[in-house]
Design a protein around this motif. Structure first.
Motif, PDB file in Angstrom:
ATOM      1  N   ALA A  85       1.785  -9.658  -3.648  1.00 58.12           N
ATOM      2  CA  ALA A  85       2.423  -9.063  -2.581  1.00 58.12           C
ATOM      3  C   ALA A  85       2.554  -9.716  -1.323  1.00 58.12           C
ATOM      4  N   ILE A  86       1.457 -10.540  -1.027  1.00 59.32           N
ATOM      5  CA  ILE A  86       1.461 -11.312  -0.193  1.00 59.32           C
ATOM      6  C   ILE A  86       1.952 -12.962  -0.302  1.00 59.32           C
ATOM      7  N   SER A  87       2.219 -13.471  -1.723  1.00 58.03           N
ATOM      8  CA  SER A  87       2.712 -14.565  -2.038  1.00 58.03           C
ATOM      9  C   SER A  87       3.877 -15.198  -1.513  1.00 58.03           C
ATOM     10  N   GLY A  88       4.466 -14.275  -0.789  1.00 58.92           N
ATOM     11  CA  GLY A  88       5.874 -14.950   0.144  1.00 58.92           C
ATOM     12  C   GLY A  88       5.409 -15.218   1.447  1.00 58.92           C
ATOM     13  N   ASN A  89       4.253 -14.995   1.834  1.00 64.51           N
ATOM     14  CA  ASN A  89       3.650 -15.192   3.227  1.00 64.51           C
ATOM     15  C   ASN A  89       2.698 -16.657   3.357  1.00 64.51           C
ATOM     16  N   ILE A 131      -7.882 -12.312   3.558  1.00 65.75           N
ATOM     17  CA  ILE A 131      -6.490 -11.404   3.632  1.00 65.75           C
ATOM     18  C   ILE A 131      -6.528 -10.548   2.646  1.00 65.75           C
ATOM     19  N   ILE A 132      -6.863 -11.213   1.458  1.00 66.79           N
ATOM     20  CA  ILE A 132      -6.948 -10.417   0.326  1.00 66.79           C
ATOM     21  C   ILE A 132      -7.831  -9.211   0.251  1.00 66.79           C
ATOM     22  N   ASN A 133      -9.192  -9.704   0.715  1.00 69.67           N
ATOM     23  CA  ASN A 133     -10.382  -8.890   0.919  1.00 69.67           C
ATOM     24  C   ASN A 133     -10.122  -7.665   1.699  1.00 69.67           C
ATOM     25  N   ALA A 134      -9.177  -8.113   2.990  1.00 68.36           N
ATOM     26  CA  ALA A 134      -9.013  -6.999   3.963  1.00 68.36           C
ATOM     27  C   ALA A 134      -8.112  -5.863   3.623  1.00 68.36           C
ATOM     28  N   VAL A 135      -7.038  -6.555   2.544  1.00 68.19           N
ATOM     29  CA  VAL A 135      -5.944  -5.416   2.128  1.00 68.19           C
ATOM     30  C   VAL A 135      -6.774  -4.562   1.057  1.00 68.19           C
ATOM     31  N   LEU A 136      -7.548  -5.067   0.220  1.00 66.68           N
ATOM     32  CA  LEU A 136      -8.249  -4.276  -0.679  1.00 66.68           C
ATOM     33  C   LEU A 136      -9.397  -3.328  -0.170  1.00 66.68           C
ATOM     34  N   ALA A 137     -10.084  -3.788   1.166  1.00 74.21           N
ATOM     35  CA  ALA A 137     -10.818  -2.846   1.888  1.00 74.21           C
ATOM     36  C   ALA A 137      -9.776  -1.831   2.612  1.00 74.21           C
ATOM     37  N   ALA A 138      -8.806  -2.107   3.021  1.00 75.27           N
ATOM     38  CA  ALA A 138      -7.943  -1.001   3.666  1.00 75.27           C
ATOM     39  C   ALA A 138      -7.546   0.178   2.532  1.00 75.27           C
ATOM     40  N   ALA A 139      -7.139  -0.613   1.448  1.00 80.07           N
ATOM     41  CA  ALA A 139      -6.967   0.479   0.136  1.00 80.07           C
ATOM     42  C   ALA A 139      -7.991   1.383  -0.081  1.00 80.07           C
ATOM     43  N   THR A 140      -9.261   0.522  -0.115  1.00 85.07           N
ATOM     44  CA  THR A 140     -10.498   1.539  -0.476  1.00 85.07           C
ATOM     45  C   THR A 140     -10.726   2.726   0.688  1.00 85.07           C
ATOM     46  N   LEU A 156       0.767  -1.231   0.046  1.00 85.64           N
ATOM     47  CA  LEU A 156       0.087  -0.041   0.102  1.00 85.64           C
ATOM     48  C   LEU A 156       0.871   1.328   0.100  1.00 85.64           C
ATOM     49  N   ASP A 157       2.085   1.219   0.421  1.00 91.65           N
ATOM     50  CA  ASP A 157       3.012   2.430   0.566  1.00 91.65           C
ATOM     51  C   ASP A 157       3.406   2.526  -0.956  1.00 91.65           C
ATOM     52  N   ARG A 158       3.541   1.537  -1.671  1.00 95.42           N
ATOM     53  CA  ARG A 158       4.060   1.794  -3.077  1.00 95.42           C
ATOM     54  C   ARG A 158       2.945   1.859  -4.005  1.00 95.42           C
ATOM     55  N   ASN A 159       1.746   1.273  -3.682  1.00 96.69           N
ATOM     56  CA  ASN A 159       0.612   1.313  -4.536  1.00 96.69           C
ATOM     57  C   ASN A 159      -0.699   1.389  -3.590  1.00 96.69           C
ATOM     58  N   PRO A 160      -1.159   2.730  -3.371  1.00 99.70           N
ATOM     59  CA  PRO A 160      -2.270   2.852  -2.627  1.00 99.70           C
ATOM     60  C   PRO A 160      -3.479   2.156  -3.112  1.00 99.70           C
ATOM     61  N   SER A 161      -3.651   1.898  -4.532  1.00103.49           N
ATOM     62  CA  SER A 161      -4.822   1.470  -5.162  1.00103.49           C
ATOM     63  C   SER A 161      -4.560  -0.016  -5.942  1.00103.49           C
ATOM     64  N   PRO A 162      -4.065  -0.814  -5.189  1.00102.61           N
ATOM     65  CA  PRO A 162      -3.744  -2.211  -5.817  1.00102.61           C
ATOM     66  C   PRO A 162      -5.125  -3.116  -6.387  1.00102.61           C
ATOM     67  N   THR A 163      -4.817  -3.732  -7.422  1.00101.12           N
ATOM     68  CA  THR A 163      -5.572  -4.726  -7.922  1.00101.12           C
ATOM     69  C   THR A 163      -5.654  -5.964  -7.075  1.00101.12           C
ATOM     70  N   ARG A 164      -6.650  -6.812  -7.120  1.00101.16           N
ATOM     71  CA  ARG A 164      -6.516  -7.972  -6.545  1.00101.16           C
ATOM     72  C   ARG A 164      -5.330  -8.747  -6.850  1.00101.16           C
ATOM     73  N   ALA A 165      -4.991  -8.908  -8.242  1.00 96.50           N
ATOM     74  CA  ALA A 165      -3.961  -9.682  -8.606  1.00 96.50           C
ATOM     75  C   ALA A 165      -2.520  -9.009  -7.749  1.00 96.50           C
ATOM     76  N   GLU A 166      -2.492  -7.829  -7.872  1.00 95.21           N
ATOM     77  CA  GLU A 166      -1.274  -7.198  -7.083  1.00 95.21           C
ATOM     78  C   GLU A 166      -1.164  -7.531  -5.571  1.00 95.21           C
ATOM     79  N   VAL A 167      -2.511  -7.636  -4.998  1.00 92.77           N
ATOM     80  CA  VAL A 167      -2.452  -7.997  -3.515  1.00 92.77           C
ATOM     81  C   VAL A 167      -1.877  -9.338  -3.291  1.00 92.77           C
ATOM     82  N   VAL A 168      -2.315 -10.256  -4.303  1.00 94.66           N
ATOM     83  CA  VAL A 168      -2.034 -11.631  -4.342  1.00 94.66           C
ATOM     84  C   VAL A 168      -0.619 -11.968  -4.494  1.00 94.66           C
TER      85      VAL A 168
END
Length: 160
Positions: A131-135, A145-154, A117-129
């Motif tokens: 970003a967290i793929s290493g976790n 988790i994906i929905n939460a990140v998208l909600a926080a961005a919104t 979110l620091d790099r991209n405050p409006s990520p797509t679902r694919a970008e969230v996936v």
């Protein structure tokens, strides 16, 4: 006999001077020496993401980095981001969307999500996936988790 090495670094905006053995990894230094136990240790191979922190703004696996490598660096842990309120929106979104169950992966997930979110405050679902793929999360199935990140961005866009 190995001798401790002096290091000076910033951890969560606080200057730290310490002596560490050259073999001590950053995760152990944070947890054992500084008592910052939010950085979890899972696999100790850099695969699970539980030990995710930021060093000079970049996401790293603290189990793979030696503490002496952080001499002169700035380290951010989940405690620093939580205490400063920087991730309050993410934490609320995780709670509201049941994006945490056992909680073991949560600090690393929050660190990865915050970096995205620091790099991209409006990520797509694919970008969230991506970003967290290493976790790794063994409880949630990732969708909350994906929905939460998208909600926080919104919610961040709404406030801006």
């Amino acid at each position: 006999m190995t001798t401790a090495v002096p290091i000076s670094l910033e951890v969560n905006r606080e200057r730290i001077e310490a002596h560490v053995l050259p073999r001590v990894n950053l995760a152990d230094f944070l947890r054992e020496h500084l008592k910052l136990t939010g950085t979890h240790v899972g696999c100790e191979h850099g695969v699970c993401g539980a030990c995710t922190v930021r060093v000079n703004g970049e996401i790293v696996r603290s189990c793979l980095m030696l503490a002496v490598q952080t001499h002169g660096a700035s380290v951010e842990t989940i405690e620093g981001l939580s205490d400063s309120g920087e991730i309050a929106d993410l934490q609320a979104a995780f709670r509201d969307r049941n994006a945490l169950q056992c909680g073991y992966c949560t600090p690393g997930m929050l660190m990865a999500a915050k970096a995205l979110l620091d790099r991209n405050p409006s990520p797509t679902r694919a970008e969230v996936v991506e970003a967290i793929s290493g976790n790794i999360c063994r409880c949630t199935g990732y969708e909350p988790i994906i929905n939460a990140v998208l909600a926080a961005a919104t919610s961040g866009r709404a406030r801006a």
